[in-house]
Scaffold this active site. Structure first.
Site, mmCIF file in Angstrom:
data_model
loop_
_atom_site.group_PDB
_atom_site.id
_atom_site.type_symbol
_atom_site.label_atom_id
_atom_site.label_comp_id
_atom_site.label_asym_id
_atom_site.label_seq_id
_atom_site.Cartn_x
_atom_site.Cartn_y
_atom_site.Cartn_z
ATOM 1 N N PRO A 1 0.780 -1.227 0.000
ATOM 2 C CA PRO A 1 0.000 0.000 0.000
ATOM 3 C C PRO A 1 0.821 1.291 0.000
ATOM 4 O O PRO A 1 1.855 1.377 0.662
ATOM 5 C CB PRO A 1 -0.821 -0.099 1.294
ATOM 6 N N ASN A 2 0.311 2.226 -0.776
ATOM 7 C CA ASN A 2 0.826 3.601 -0.888
ATOM 8 C C ASN A 2 2.141 3.705 -1.657
ATOM 9 O O ASN A 2 2.622 4.810 -1.903
ATOM 10 C CB ASN A 2 0.979 4.249 0.509
ATOM 11 N N ARG B 1 4.749 11.096 -2.374
ATOM 12 C CA ARG B 1 4.512 10.727 -0.974
ATOM 13 C C ARG B 1 5.747 11.017 -0.108
ATOM 14 O O ARG B 1 6.805 10.396 -0.304
ATOM 15 C CB ARG B 1 4.208 9.229 -0.935
ATOM 16 N N TYR C 1 10.959 9.145 1.575
ATOM 17 C CA TYR C 1 11.028 8.066 0.576
ATOM 18 C C TYR C 1 11.791 8.437 -0.695
ATOM 19 O O TYR C 1 12.010 7.580 -1.543
ATOM 20 C CB TYR C 1 9.605 7.620 0.213
ATOM 21 N N ALA D 1 2.862 -0.619 5.113
ATOM 22 C CA ALA D 1 2.395 -0.626 6.510
ATOM 23 C C ALA D 1 1.870 -1.997 6.945
ATOM 24 O O ALA D 1 1.819 -2.281 8.153
ATOM 25 C CB ALA D 1 1.329 0.443 6.699
ATOM 26 N N HIS E 1 3.777 -4.146 9.477
ATOM 27 C CA HIS E 1 3.694 -3.958 10.926
ATOM 28 C C HIS E 1 2.392 -4.489 11.522
ATOM 29 O O HIS E 1 2.180 -4.393 12.725
ATOM 30 C CB HIS E 1 3.843 -2.462 11.253
ATOM 31 N N ASP F 1 1.460 -15.575 7.688
ATOM 32 C CA ASP F 1 1.029 -16.970 7.501
ATOM 33 C C ASP F 1 1.189 -17.419 6.051
ATOM 34 O O ASP F 1 1.572 -18.566 5.791
ATOM 35 C CB ASP F 1 -0.445 -17.132 7.913
ATOM 36 N N HIS G 1 12.603 -2.402 2.609
ATOM 37 C CA HIS G 1 12.001 -1.098 2.911
ATOM 38 C C HIS G 1 12.909 -0.009 2.360
ATOM 39 O O HIS G 1 14.143 -0.123 2.429
ATOM 40 C CB HIS G 1 11.838 -0.905 4.421
ATOM 41 N N SER H 1 12.869 3.166 3.532
ATOM 42 C CA SER H 1 13.353 3.930 4.685
ATOM 43 C C SER H 1 13.898 2.964 5.735
ATOM 44 O O SER H 1 13.597 1.765 5.699
ATOM 45 C CB SER H 1 12.196 4.750 5.276
ATOM 46 N N ARG I 1 6.811 1.157 13.756
ATOM 47 C CA ARG I 1 7.429 0.572 12.544
ATOM 48 C C ARG I 1 8.546 -0.414 12.897
ATOM 49 O O ARG I 1 9.147 -1.027 12.030
ATOM 50 C CB ARG I 1 7.990 1.664 11.635
#
Ligand code: DQA
Length: 144
Positions: free
Chosen positions: A10-11, A18, A23, A78, A81, A88, A101, A103, A112
């Site tokens: 996402p994002n 963003r 980022y 996200a 987290h 699973d 990641h 960042s 985070r």
């Protein structure tokens, strides 16, 4: 030829606009283009996906299993987290996953610092911007 998937959560479709101070100013397209160039050099068949939906990430993990992928590079955004369901799914498919990641998540807010992906991943690369993905692709080549 190795078959590797890049899955972005996402994002990450909003990279470029963003929070550029966190980022960077490059876009997801820029990341995918650099990965495609490196994949040719490493003789890897690359598939790149992005979604904002948790279930879609899980469906793609299952798809990679069903289609004999050799490895997955995952930035779950996200969901890293929060998502026991993605944890699973990774455990179920038994394909090596490298968590990435842009960042350095450990230098940011405490929420985070927890990752549900790390315990079921081969390893984690965090904090190097686009380079996180390129390092992961090289690591994936060495793993296989
Ligand atoms: C991120 C870090 C996450 O904490 C955040 O929610 C993201 C991006 C990164 O690439 O740095 O969406 O995964």
């Amino acid at each position: 030829m190795l078959k590797i998937a890049i899955i972005n959560g996402p994002n990450l479709n909003l990279l470029g606009i963003r929070e550029p101070s966190v980022y960077g100013s490059f876009t997801l397209n820029d990341i995918e283009n650099e990965l495609l160039i490196l994949s040719k050099e490493l003789n890897i068949e690359l598939t790149c996906k992005q979604t904002n939906h948790e279930g879609q990430i899980i469906d793609w993990l299952h798809y990679c299993y069903a289609n004999n992928f050799d490895g997955i590079i995952l930035n779950a955004g996200a969901y890293t987290h929060t998502s026991i369901a993605i944890h699973d799914a990774i455990k179920a498919i038994k394909i090596p996953v490298i968590e990435v990641h842009l960042s350095n998540v450990f230098a940011r807010e405490e929420f985070r610092h927890k990752s549900y992906i790390s315990p079921v991943s081969k390893g984690q690369i965090t904090g190097f911007g686009i380079e996180s993905y390129l390092l992961a692709l090289r690591a994936m080549k060495d793993l296989n």
